[in-house]
Design a protein around this motif. Structure first.
Motif, mmCIF file in Angstrom:
data_model
loop_
_atom_site.group_PDB
_atom_site.id
_atom_site.type_symbol
_atom_site.label_atom_id
_atom_site.label_comp_id
_atom_site.label_asym_id
_atom_site.label_seq_id
_atom_site.Cartn_x
_atom_site.Cartn_y
_atom_site.Cartn_z
ATOM 1 N N VAL A 40 94.939 1.351 84.360
ATOM 2 C CA VAL A 40 95.420 0.026 84.777
ATOM 3 C C VAL A 40 96.137 -0.655 83.618
ATOM 4 C CG1 VAL A 40 94.675 -2.277 85.507
ATOM 5 C CG2 VAL A 40 93.725 -0.257 86.623
ATOM 6 N N GLN A 41 95.571 -0.558 82.418
ATOM 7 C CA GLN A 41 96.218 -1.138 81.245
ATOM 8 C C GLN A 41 97.596 -0.520 81.038
ATOM 9 O OE1 GLN A 41 95.018 0.250 77.386
ATOM 10 N NE2 GLN A 41 95.210 -1.811 76.489
ATOM 11 N N ALA A 42 97.685 0.793 81.137
ATOM 12 C CA ALA A 42 98.966 1.474 80.959
ATOM 13 C C ALA A 42 99.962 1.063 82.037
ATOM 14 C CB ALA A 42 98.765 2.993 80.959
ATOM 15 N N LEU A 43 99.500 0.915 83.252
ATOM 16 C CA LEU A 43 100.376 0.506 84.345
ATOM 17 C C LEU A 43 100.925 -0.900 84.105
ATOM 18 C CD1 LEU A 43 101.643 1.076 87.085
ATOM 19 C CD2 LEU A 43 99.514 0.280 88.138
ATOM 20 N N VAL A 44 100.061 -1.822 83.727
ATOM 21 C CA VAL A 44 100.510 -3.193 83.456
ATOM 22 C C VAL A 44 101.509 -3.202 82.302
ATOM 23 C CG1 VAL A 44 99.767 -5.467 82.605
ATOM 24 C CG2 VAL A 44 98.467 -4.308 84.408
ATOM 25 N N LEU A 47 104.895 -1.781 83.464
ATOM 26 C CA LEU A 47 105.622 -2.751 84.285
ATOM 27 C C LEU A 47 106.147 -3.904 83.430
ATOM 28 C CD1 LEU A 47 103.359 -2.799 87.474
ATOM 29 C CD2 LEU A 47 105.562 -1.636 87.163
ATOM 30 N N TYR A 48 105.361 -4.323 82.461
ATOM 31 C CA TYR A 48 105.809 -5.365 81.537
ATOM 32 C C TYR A 48 107.047 -4.894 80.768
ATOM 33 C CZ TYR A 48 106.106 -8.055 77.259
ATOM 34 O OH TYR A 48 106.574 -8.792 76.205
ATOM 35 N N ARG A 49 106.999 -3.658 80.260
ATOM 36 C CA ARG A 49 108.159 -3.129 79.518
ATOM 37 C C ARG A 49 109.388 -3.043 80.399
ATOM 38 N NH1 ARG A 49 106.810 1.937 75.994
ATOM 39 N NH2 ARG A 49 109.019 2.202 76.384
ATOM 40 N N GLN A 53 112.866 -5.256 79.786
ATOM 41 C CA GLN A 53 114.147 -4.568 79.614
ATOM 42 C C GLN A 53 115.091 -4.856 80.774
ATOM 43 O OE1 GLN A 53 112.920 -0.486 79.216
ATOM 44 N NE2 GLN A 53 111.981 -0.828 77.215
ATOM 45 N N ASN A 54 114.698 -5.813 81.608
ATOM 46 C CA ASN A 54 115.476 -6.216 82.776
ATOM 47 C C ASN A 54 115.669 -5.058 83.760
ATOM 48 O OD1 ASN A 54 116.642 -8.319 84.220
ATOM 49 N ND2 ASN A 54 118.703 -7.800 83.530
ATOM 50 N N LEU A 55 114.674 -4.194 83.821
ATOM 51 C CA LEU A 55 114.676 -3.097 84.779
ATOM 52 C C LEU A 55 113.717 -3.450 85.907
ATOM 53 C CD1 LEU A 55 114.539 -0.123 82.272
ATOM 54 C CD2 LEU A 55 116.536 -0.947 83.527
ATOM 55 N N GLU A 109 101.446 4.916 72.817
ATOM 56 C CA GLU A 109 101.634 3.629 72.161
ATOM 57 C C GLU A 109 100.373 2.771 72.288
ATOM 58 O OE1 GLU A 109 104.805 -0.074 72.415
ATOM 59 O OE2 GLU A 109 105.293 1.827 73.370
ATOM 60 N N LEU A 110 99.692 2.873 73.404
ATOM 61 C CA LEU A 110 98.451 2.131 73.620
ATOM 62 C C LEU A 110 97.245 2.827 72.994
ATOM 63 C CD1 LEU A 110 99.015 1.194 77.368
ATOM 64 C CD2 LEU A 110 99.089 -0.368 75.406
ATOM 65 N N GLY A 111 97.417 4.084 72.590
ATOM 66 C CA GLY A 111 96.308 4.842 72.013
ATOM 67 C C GLY A 111 95.271 5.253 73.042
#
Length: 155
Positions: A40-44, A47-49, A53-55, A109-111
């Motif tokens: 869930v953390q990776a998904l959020v 989506l934030y990234r 990046q305006n994607l 990146e999140l480890g």
């Protein structure tokens, strides 16, 4: 209108400035709970990234999302969900693999690669519900299921 109501799946926490997720029942294995939280953390974060990046990403009507939520609750990982992009039913396990692929570029990146990779073990070995049903089918005894749950939770 009231943060204490339970009719939500994701909400901003009214006091802590964080997001809260009502995802699923907590699995009996702590490592499974950590794996789901890490996914869930990776998904959020993914989506934030994309958004930063305006994607874009697809948005679906809540009624469609509710259908898949019901299917997931009813049939578990052995069921099928609707892939709204393809407009077909797809095994949940396959969609989970696609989700893992979707977040793959952010887990390092999140480890959290080891934790997110544990999702593959859940797909292979089944969920706590699957194991509880197996114990009951083998023994016909609810106490054996409870004993199993205690052992599994203790690790």
């Amino acid at each position: 209108d009231n943060a204490k109501k339970i009719w939500w799946d994701v909400r901003p926490h009214p006091q802590f400035g964080t997001l809260e997720f009502r995802v699923c029942d907590v699995p009996t294995r702590p490592s499974d709970s950590i794996a789901i939280a890490s996914l869930v953390q990776a998904l959020v974060y993914k989506l934030y990234r994309l958004r930063s990046q305006n994607l874009g990403f697809r948005l679906y009507r809540p009624l469609l999302i509710q259908e898949n939520k019901w299917r997931a609750a009813r049939y578990g990982i052995d069921g099928s969900l609707i892939d709204f992009g393809k407009k077909i039913e797809v095994p949940m396990r396959q969609l989970t693999l696609e989700l893992l692929e979707f977040v793959d570029d952010v887990v390092d990146e999140l480890g959290s690669r080891p934790q997110v990779s544990r999702i593959l073990d859940i797909l292979r070995d089944g969920t706590s519900a699957d194991r509880q049903l197996q114990v009951f089918e083998a023994t016909g005894d609810y106490r054996a299921v409870v004993a199993h749950l205690v052992r599994e939770t203790k690790g």
